[in-house]
Scaffold this active site. Structure first.
Site, PDB file in Angstrom:
ATOM      1  N   HIS A  69      32.096   0.548  23.300  1.00  0.00           N
ATOM      2  CA  HIS A  69      32.644   0.733  24.732  1.00  0.00           C
ATOM      3  C   HIS A  69      32.265   2.378  24.853  1.00  0.00           C
ATOM      4  O   HIS A  69      31.898   2.527  26.112  1.00  0.00           O
ATOM      5  CB  HIS A  69      34.158   0.542  24.458  1.00  0.00           C
ATOM      6  CG  HIS A  69      34.878   0.561  25.935  1.00  0.00           C
ATOM      7  ND1 HIS A  69      34.755  -0.427  26.843  1.00  0.00           N
ATOM      8  CD2 HIS A  69      35.649   1.632  26.492  1.00  0.00           C
ATOM      9  CE1 HIS A  69      35.348  -0.202  28.007  1.00  0.00           C
ATOM     10  NE2 HIS A  69      35.832   1.029  27.839  1.00  0.00           N
TER      11      HIS A  69
ATOM     12  N   GLU B 112      28.332  -6.485  23.856  1.00  0.00           N
ATOM     13  CA  GLU B 112      29.906  -6.600  23.936  1.00  0.00           C
ATOM     14  C   GLU B 112      30.046  -7.937  24.521  1.00  0.00           C
ATOM     15  O   GLU B 112      31.131  -8.667  23.897  1.00  0.00           O
ATOM     16  CB  GLU B 112      30.652  -5.695  25.035  1.00  0.00           C
ATOM     17  CG  GLU B 112      30.513  -4.261  24.278  1.00  0.00           C
ATOM     18  CD  GLU B 112      31.523  -3.494  25.290  1.00  0.00           C
ATOM     19  OE1 GLU B 112      32.315  -2.596  24.811  1.00  0.00           O
ATOM     20  OE2 GLU B 112      31.098  -3.423  26.432  1.00  0.00           O
TER      21      GLU B 112
ATOM     22  N   ASN C 115      13.590   1.690  -5.502  1.00  0.00           N
ATOM     23  CA  ASN C 115      13.138   1.328  -7.089  1.00  0.00           C
ATOM     24  C   ASN C 115      14.317   0.499  -7.685  1.00  0.00           C
ATOM     25  O   ASN C 115      13.738  -0.228  -8.513  1.00  0.00           O
ATOM     26  CB  ASN C 115      12.652   2.594  -7.610  1.00  0.00           C
ATOM     27  CG  ASN C 115      11.204   3.185  -7.387  1.00  0.00           C
ATOM     28  OD1 ASN C 115      10.454   2.278  -6.616  1.00  0.00           O
ATOM     29  ND2 ASN C 115      10.830   4.418  -7.856  1.00  0.00           N
TER      30      ASN C 115
END
Length: 692
Positions: A46, A68, A418
């Site tokens: 918002h 939204e 890794n």
């Protein structure tokens, strides 16, 4: 002093909101029942939408609004957030970031595809009602009794329109929570010739008939909460008045301000406006007095100050110059006999030291700001490699210089990649070994003296020492059958181009990652420790100084030259005995029964003249390795302002920088990691010559 570009301010604030949004979405994947996480994500969205509209990022506001709307069913609790939905939501977050930071790199087709995926994941046999339908819900029948709602009194500051906010848009958002009965308060409207066109004079009295909580209302006004007074009181079983058509209002009260409302007023009128005006709607007694509210706003405003990083760097440079000047003053005062000058020099030294510590503290940043970035990395790698991985962090409050934080990002990315790609086994292998299906990556930071230890730990299969050795022999890095410890074999992982991966993939196989880690950490004057337990996992520990700007150093003399050793690397100082002098071929010290190799700095620096009669040995360490440095004299402690060496000296690896001494001369700063590596290479050559 130039003012910051408002658009740049928005980008900085949006970057912080993206971190909040991403964190909430990732946590939501772990805790789908946590309503606070959903609300946190919506608050961030918002704010981004409102800020984007204010600063002219119309595409950002439009896409975020659609985001939204599509995600609204999650907020209502009608569907549970799945991992697939979280992944699409994260992709939507990335798209919004791209719209703000680099609009040219985006395409509307990508945004539409993301929104289509969102709608598909949130759709079901009973689709969620669009937001517009909620806003235009039919009004209550006359005399119908309504459950608890809210009575709101809204008073905006007069300059709110100048800041780009529109109260009518806020009222429209409020109506989306449920039927609203809105009455404008016109008492504050001045005569026409006294009006300012850009000022807001209206106040509003609103009755909201919706069983929503206070947080939902706060979300509507969160972006303007510092520019308004909002008074809330609960409604209990309020009689809803009869609906009044909009055309009747316009005919009977043509001068009413509501009749002049632009397009958003149509939706407000869908939940009818009360005919009778409210005389003087005063704030309720539970609201704070205006003075206290203003004081609270002021306190919030001065609690934190946003400062450009370049200004902090410039301030640190000035403090560094002050420390150098203070050292010169102290040296001049010590050479004289004037007590008043010595007192002033001591006072300036105290003040300069305090200013240095304060400035360095201002540059310190919690390492948690860095750790948060890797949650998304682990989430994506876990999905791409089909390896469920739990990511755990600790020590987020540990502080490091902001420059260190920036330099540490890439090494940690390579280490975590890794750990997941090579360290964590696939689900079948872990199950066969009696482990949990979910792997675990731990990222931790802790203070240790003048250093910070950052560890990356996994519970995978550990390092395959035999495989690393075979690869090193294959590449000709060691002779077949050479006697090496496991620790020495593991160091080949940091060799350029070295990789044990069977195939080259997008994640690994080219032997670049660990080499980058080592070079970056050594450039930061840090070191790397590697430990592993077969079948149980691997731990990589990064030892880092707190800052790269000013350090405590040990000033030594070698011949006519003076050098600085970082004090954090110094373990102890011992005198070079006559027995050690006679063992020139061996180059080992006996320190309480332990053999420690040493380097003669006079030979290394090609110093002229005869050595001092009583030479000193400074024992330094990096990781588990200890090395002695033989110098002519230990002068003492020195506050060292680090100056970078020029590119002409890039091939001189045993120095990491330089500093200015009190007499104006320069002293080179020794690179501890390079000196230890040099000592180890000499020991290996000595072993080879003895074996031959």
């Amino acid at each position: 002093m130039t003012a910051m570009d408002p658009t740049e301010v928005f980008r900085q604030e949006a970057s912080e909101l993206f971190e909040v949004l991403e964190g909430a979405l990732l946590d939501l994947g772990q805790r789908p029942d946590d309503r606070e996480l959903v609300d946190s994500a919506f608050r961030a969205l918002h704010t981004i939408k409102g800020s984007g509209a204010m600063f002219g990022f119309d595409k950002v506001a439009s896409f975020t609004h659609e985001f939204e709307t599509a995600f609204d069913r999650v907020r209502k609790g009608e569907i549970m957030p799945t991992q697939e939905l979280i992944s699409v939501a994260l992709a939507a977050k990335d798209y919004i970031r791209a719209l703000i930071e680099d609009p040219q790199s985006t395409d509307d087709i990508i945004g539409e595809a993301i929104l289509d995926d969102l709608r598909r994941f949130v759709s079901s046999d009973q689709p969620a009602a669009p937001v517009a339908e909620i806003a235009e819900a039919p009004p209550l029948a006359p005399g119908e009794r309504k459950q608890a709602g809210w009575h709101l009194y809204l008073e905006f500051e007069s300059h709110i329109l100048r800041n780009g906010s529109n109260p009518l848009d806020l009222l429209e958002d409020l109506c989306k929570l449920g039927p609203c009965f809105v009455v404008p308060i016109t008492d504050g409207i001045p005569f026409l010739d006294e009006m300012e066109p850009e000022d807001c004079y209206l106040k509003w009295d609103v009755k909201l008939h919706a069983a929503c909580d206070k947080d939902a209302i706060d979300d509507v006004f969160m972006f303007v909460q510092d520019e308004m007074k909002l008074t809330l009181s609960p409604l209990e079983h309020v009689e809803a008045p009869a609906p009044v058509p909009l055309f009747q209002l316009l005919d009977e009260e043509p001068a009413a301000p509501v009749a002049e409302m632009p397009a958003p007023a149509v939706e407000v009128a869908a939940a009818p406006v009360v005919e009778q005006p409210v005389a003087k709607a005063e704030p309720k007694s539970e609201s704070k007095p205006e003075a206290k509210a203003e004081a609270k706003r002021d306190d919030r405003g001065i609690a934190t100050v946003r400062v450009q990083a370049e200004r902090l760097d410039e301030l640190m440079d000035r403090v560094g110059e002050l420390v150098i000047a203070q050292a010169r003053l102290t040296q001049l005062a010590a050479a004289g006999s004037d007590l008043s000058i010595k007192m002033i020099a001591e006072e300036i030294e105290r003040l300069a030291s305090s200013l240095r510590d304060t400035t360095m503290g201002a540059r310190m940043v919690p390492i948690g700001s860095l750790f948060g970035r890797f949650r998304r990395l682990v989430h994506d790698l876990s999905r791409d490699l089909s390896k469920p991985v739990e990511f755990v962090t600790s020590g987020e409050d540990t502080e490091l210089d902001k420059t260190m934080i920036e330099c540490l990002a890439d090494p940690l990315v390579h280490l975590i990649r890794n750990a997941i790609d090579h360290g964590i086994e696939d689900t079948a292998t872990r199950t066969a070994a009696g482990k949990t299906e979910q792997g675990r990556i731990e990222l931790a930071a802790v203070h240790s003296g003048a250093q910070v230890l950052v560890t990356v730990k996994d519970n995978g299969g550990g390092l395959n020492t035999a495989r690393i050795r075979a690869k090193a022999e294959e590449q000709g890095l060691i002779a077949a059958g050479a006697a090496l410890s496991d620790h020495e074999i593991h160091q080949f992982l940091f060799h350029p181009g070295f990789s044990t991966a069977q195939t080259i993939s997008a994640l690994s196989g080219r032997g670049v990652g660990m080499d980058v880690v080592k070079r970056t950490i050594e450039n930061m004057r840090g070191s790397i420790d590697l430990s592993t337990r077969p079948g149980q996992g691997t731990t990589v520990t990064l030892r880092l100084p707190l800052t790269l700007a000013i350090i405590e150093g040990l000033l030594i003399r070698v011949g006519e030259g003076r050098y600085i050793i970082p004090l954090s690397a110094v373990e102890e100082c011992v005198e070079l005995t006559a027995e050690d002098e006679r063992s020139r071929g061996r180059s080992f010290l006996n320190v309480r029964g332990n053999l420690v190799p040493f380097l003669r700095l006079r030979e290394l620096m090609a110093a002229s003249g005869a050595p001092d009669r009583h030479q000193k040995t400074i024992i330094i360490s990096t990781g588990e390795t200890r090395v002695g440095l033989v110098a002519d004299q230990i002068i003492g402690n020195h506050q060292t302002v680090i100056k970078s060496l020029s590119k002409l000296h890039s091939d001189v690896t045993i120095f990491s920088g330089a500093t200015i001494l009190g007499d104006g001369t320069a002293a080179l700063i020794l690179d501890v990691a390079q000196l230890v590596a040099l000592a180890q290479s000499r020991i290996e050559k000595q072993h080879l010559s003895e074996a031959a």
